[in-house]
Design an enzyme around this catalytic site. Structure first.
Site, PDB file in Angstrom:
ATOM      1  N   LYS A  65       0.842  -1.203   0.000  1.00 14.44           N
ATOM      2  CA  LYS A  65       0.000   0.000   0.000  1.00 14.44           C
ATOM      3  C   LYS A  65       0.877   1.253   0.000  1.00 14.44           C
ATOM      4  O   LYS A  65       0.650   2.186  -0.768  1.00 14.44           O
ATOM      5  CB  LYS A  65      -0.942  -0.010   1.223  1.00 14.44           C
ATOM      6  CG  LYS A  65      -2.054  -1.062   1.089  1.00 14.44           C
ATOM      7  CD  LYS A  65      -2.794  -1.341   2.397  1.00 14.44           C
ATOM      8  CE  LYS A  65      -3.803  -2.474   2.196  1.00 14.44           C
ATOM      9  NZ  LYS A  65      -4.467  -2.908   3.421  1.00 14.44           N
ATOM     10  N   GLN A 109      -4.709  -1.569   9.751  1.00  9.23           N
ATOM     11  CA  GLN A 109      -4.704  -2.908   9.157  1.00  9.23           C
ATOM     12  C   GLN A 109      -5.372  -3.916  10.082  1.00  9.23           C
ATOM     13  O   GLN A 109      -5.125  -3.946  11.285  1.00  9.23           O
ATOM     14  CB  GLN A 109      -3.250  -3.323   8.845  1.00  9.23           C
ATOM     15  CG  GLN A 109      -3.106  -4.600   8.043  1.00  9.23           C
ATOM     16  CD  GLN A 109      -3.631  -4.518   6.614  1.00  9.23           C
ATOM     17  OE1 GLN A 109      -3.691  -3.440   6.013  1.00  9.23           O
ATOM     18  NE2 GLN A 109      -4.028  -5.645   6.066  1.00  9.23           N
ATOM     19  N   ASP A 132     -11.294   2.789   4.255  1.00  9.55           N
ATOM     20  CA  ASP A 132     -11.683   1.373   4.266  1.00  9.55           C
ATOM     21  C   ASP A 132     -13.198   1.212   4.128  1.00  9.55           C
ATOM     22  O   ASP A 132     -13.676   0.124   3.803  1.00  9.55           O
ATOM     23  CB  ASP A 132     -11.277   0.733   5.612  1.00  9.55           C
ATOM     24  CG  ASP A 132      -9.986  -0.055   5.523  1.00  9.55           C
ATOM     25  OD1 ASP A 132      -9.716  -0.620   4.454  1.00  9.55           O
ATOM     26  OD2 ASP A 132      -9.264  -0.112   6.543  1.00  9.55           O
TER      27      ASP A 132
END
Ligand code: GUN
Length: 311
Positions: A65, A109, A132
């Site tokens: 990422k 994460q 997200d």
């Protein structure tokens, strides 16, 4: 009739491979154009990625990422915290990022270590920076089909892959195998939305007769995290199969000691399909590309509203 059947047989023996790397490259090109447009207004999109603990797979994903951010000219911050980090300290990090005007997108994460209350962390993220799409405000927007929210990256990636291959979803029987917050539930919502119009079944570990349920699918999305669970006899001839699984299985012939495999037994399933995603090189690269898209959306929306979180 004979000719049509021959065509069908040919299609089934050599399925269309839905190449995530190629489609992701196209999405990243779109992102480059959007970065240039933002730069022209003095804005550099910024993404913060927070990793708590040393899970090796998570380390790889977070690394990808951050690397993609650099390739696109984003500002990025990788915040690596020890597994022993307290809930309070993690909340303080999130609040700091909420208040940081250089950061437009925040991603913590998953999964965090067991002592962390992940729901509380997600709720602490400013929904305007929740790239997200896990915050309840963004989940609600997805359910209500309201614009302006963030769509979770992996389901968005699957939809974009279907679109890129011109696979019709309207009226199709779609089966989503898995009911996670990250993939299964939002995937089902996207497929049933008014822009996709599929008929959707969510199947999971407690469903009766999973193989029979999956065999109904014109479009099968496998997102259970169990290596090669979906076998040939679970798949209807001519189905489209999207494999979200990225599982590490031991392989002594590899230098790393493992190989990556999906939730679908690719070798036996592929000959039955009209189209299928490979693992690796299918949904994975697309997920990162959609994260970049979401970060650009956040940068655009925040700069338009002129606002940042109070923290
Ligand atoms: N872990 C696996 N997939 C994801 C994702 O899309 N977002 C976050 N935050 N964690 C993940």
């Amino acid at each position: 009739m004979r000719i049509a059947l021959c065509h069908l047989a040919a299609a089934m023996n050599s399925p269309r491979l839905l190449d995530g790397k190629t489609v992701a490259a196209a999405v990243l090109d779109e992102c480059r154009a959007e970065v240039a447009a933002l730069n022209a207004h003095g804005i550099t999109p910024g993404l913060a990625v927070v990793l708590v603990g040393e899970d090796p797979a998570s380390q790889v994903y977070v690394g990808s990422k951050v690397r993609t951010c650099a390739e696109l000219g984003f500002f990025s911050r990788k915040i690596e915290l020890p597994a022993s980090t307290s809930q309070q300290d993690l909340l303080a990090v999130v609040r700091g990022l909420n208040a940081d005007p250089a950061i437009h997108g925040i991603l913590v994460q998953s999964p965090p270590p067991g002592h962390i209350d992940e729901d509380a962390i997600i709720r602490a993220i400013d929904p305007r920076k929740d790239v997200d799409g896990f915050h309840p405000d963004n989940v609600a927007r997805l359910v209500l089909e309201e614009p302006g929210g963030f769509v979770p990256c992996t389901p968005a990636a699957c939809m974009r892959l279907l679109e890129s291959a011109a696979i019709a979803t309207a009226g199709a029987e779609a089966v989503v195998l898995g009911r996670s917050r990250i993939v299964g539930k939002p995937m089902a919502l996207l497929l049933v939305s008014k822009s996709a119009n599929a008929t959707v079944t969510i199947a999971h570990s407690r469903s009766r007769d999973l193989p029979a349920l999956c065999r109904r699918a014109d479009i099968l999305i496998a997102a259970v995290g169990r290596p090669e669970m979906v076998k040939a006899e679970w798949v209807k001839a001519g189905a489209v199969v999207i494999d979200v699984g990225i599982n590490r299985v031991a392989d002594a012939t590899r230098k790393s000691g493992y190989r990556l495999t999906g939730d679908v037994a690719f070798e036996q399933v592929a000959p039955r399909c009209a189209a299928i995603t490979p693992v690796p090189g299918g949904v994975g690269p697309m997920t990162i590309a959609m994260l970049m898209k979401n970060t650009l959306q956040a940068a655009r929306q925040l700069s338009r509203s002129g606002g940042h979180a109070a923290g």
